[in-house]
Design an enzyme around this catalytic site. Sequence first.
Site, short mmCIF file in Angstrom:
data_model
loop_
_atom_site.label_atom_id
_atom_site.label_comp_id
_atom_site.label_asym_id
_atom_site.label_seq_id
_atom_site.Cartn_x
_atom_site.Cartn_y
_atom_site.Cartn_z
CB ALA A 67 10.47 135.25 3.71
N GLY A 106 14.71 137.89 6.26
CA GLY A 106 14.14 137.22 7.39
C GLY A 106 15.03 136.48 8.52
CD GLU A 109 13.28 141.21 8.86
OE1 GLU A 109 12.59 140.25 8.34
OE2 GLU A 109 12.73 142.34 8.95
CD GLU A 129 14.50 141.72 3.35
OE1 GLU A 129 15.55 142.23 3.33
OE2 GLU A 129 14.46 140.85 4.52
#
Length: 683
Positions: A67, A106, A109, A129
């Site tokens: 992210a 992310g 992901e 994270e």
Amino acid sequence: MTELLARTVSVAKQGNILVATVDNPPVNALSHSVRAGLIEAVKALEGDAAARAMIIVCEGRTFIAGADIHEFKKPMVAPLLGEVIDTLDAATKPIIAAIHGTALGGGLEVALACSYRIALDGAKVGLPEVKLGILPGSGGTVRLPRLAGVEQALAMISEGGQIPARDAREKGIVDEVVSGDLRSAAVAFAAKVVADGGKVRRTTDLPVPSFDPAALEASRAALAKKYKGFKAPLVAVDLIKMVTETPVAEAIALEYKTCKELLVSPQSKALRHIFAAEREALKIDGVDAEVKPRDIKKVAIVGPGTMGRGIASCFVNIGIPVTLIGLTDEGLASAVKAIGKIYEGSVKRGSLTAEEMERRMALLTTTTAYDGISDVDLVIEAVTEQLDVKKEVFAKLDAVLRDDAIIATNTSFLDIEELAATSKNATRIAGMHFFNPANVMKLLENVRAAKTAPDVLATTTALGKRLGKVPVMVGRSEGFVANRMLSKRTREAQFLLEDGATPQQVDRVLTAFGFPIGPFALADLAGMDIMAAARAARVARMSPREQQCNIVDRLVAAGRLGQKSSAGYYVYDDNRKASHDPAVDELLDAHRRERGFTARAISDEEILERCLFAMVNEAARILDEGAAARPGDIDVIWTNGFGFPTYLGGPMFMPTRSACRRSRRRSTNMRASLAISISSRPR
Ligand code: CAA
């Protein structure tokens, strides 16, 4: 033909394969335009009957690294990452993630929501994270256990480590590892998937592999010990447990909720502050980012003592040849032996191969003559902390080195300007202050003198990063930043003893706060004789109270030199286990009597505040003098140098936060007392 779908995502056709390219420097973070662009790319795939599969590939140094951390501070704008993941997951044609560099957070992901993952050899994947005080929020905890198994997923999610592509393939996270041109390999892989029927493969369709619940509980206990004080690693255990028991859609919703809650937690704010501050610290005040560091290919280190040995191994560890200079062949031989012994330990533990050890040792040469180092690019002086001795070394170096070679001193408290003034070329003089043990400690205080050339400063910073250290540029100041602040904390801790606290109480309070070791246990480790010598060097410049606070001298006089003599503030058994010693109580009582102090009960809160505020006040002076460029630099120094808990953000970040909390609490208390006084008024 390439079509730009969003500012950072474009698509192009290669035969019947659509190639979606993300180009969002520096690390292809999932900024708003990348999220929007990826959704558009899937739409383009679905809308093009001739396109049978899609690859997602990234420009620049890495696949999507997660992210966009800069967006965390603002309200997120749709589409959110979850929508991107759902869109990838719902695609009716296979999508292949082509990973180079690092697929993180992310970014991984996104890859896990694709049908297949192909990675360049040398790439790494991870869900880091937890290092930002959060957990994956877009299906990472749901998909990773299905591919890699519950225990492996928990290890990756709770510790945030990265694993190499080859390991990722072994664990089922990646389907193929390739070398050479990743884009072509990914297109060829996609073509093969199409030729084999073009089936979509959804990770969420896989069952959660069986696992041992006892292993999860064992991990919880181990994590609680290893990451004492950190919240997210333990929440990770609960989350993974929940994922194993809950249907996919529900698990994804719960994961998102958990991530959102963690994101606004004080720990996450503090950890994100440290992440940003460590990167900010690489920007040198007053030095243009375009200034190129010098090329460092060969290094010499003067002084084969504890520091010199540690520094030498830092360089050979990254493949830079080192010449170690000493006064005698015997001293040099014992340094080489000591370095070898450390590597042997690593080989025995399995963290280093015997070949790698051999390669490193072969990069190490020794000499007693300076004329053998005329071709080195950098010399680090790590001789004894005496100005005259260092000046002599500088003169010898000036005589033999090339004009563009850098001379860095490892001094921890001598005046860098005085040393620079002795050189015929002050622009090449800088400080590189390593911390003991130099091969282990992350912090590197790089020191600038008034005349140090900008490219020399850029070099010491770049080199610090290359060495795997966390470099911070500091200015002229006695003890620089870390030790200067530490000495004020040490001084306050001793004043606390005079006022009535015990060493055990002070150490207990500071370790409960989160420091790995208390100030008195630390003094015992450093050695009381060293502490006494440092005190003697500064005594003329001390305040009257500090001059008379000679507890360290009393301990030395009593033969209590710390761990090395099995007695200091504590007494030590053969296993170096510390215990309380009534003799120290007596010594402190005698000191108080002589100095006119009456011992009083001191609260834990007073201990903590006095120790922390002593540091913070000194930090304010340091900033005022310009010896540190930013408060965040000081936070980086203390979290990496002396174990200030990163989840509190460092000594400069924490007081402002806790002061805000306290003032909120105060206003609540004020409201409460007002309510009491109103209700108890006679009517
Ligand atoms: N978002 C925005 N910027 C980022 C970033 C991110 N996730 N990661 C790195 N950057 C920026 C850095 O701030 C730095 O910027 P400046 O040059 O302006 O200072 C630049 O990218 C380069 O970073 P590094 O100096 O760290 O470069 P490196 O090559 O040493 O390391 C890296 C690259 C391994 C990707 C490293 O930057 C890193 O670990 N980044 C963090 C990755 C991460 O934590 N991802 C997870 C985010 S949370 C998430 O993804 C889950 C979610 O949805 C909530």
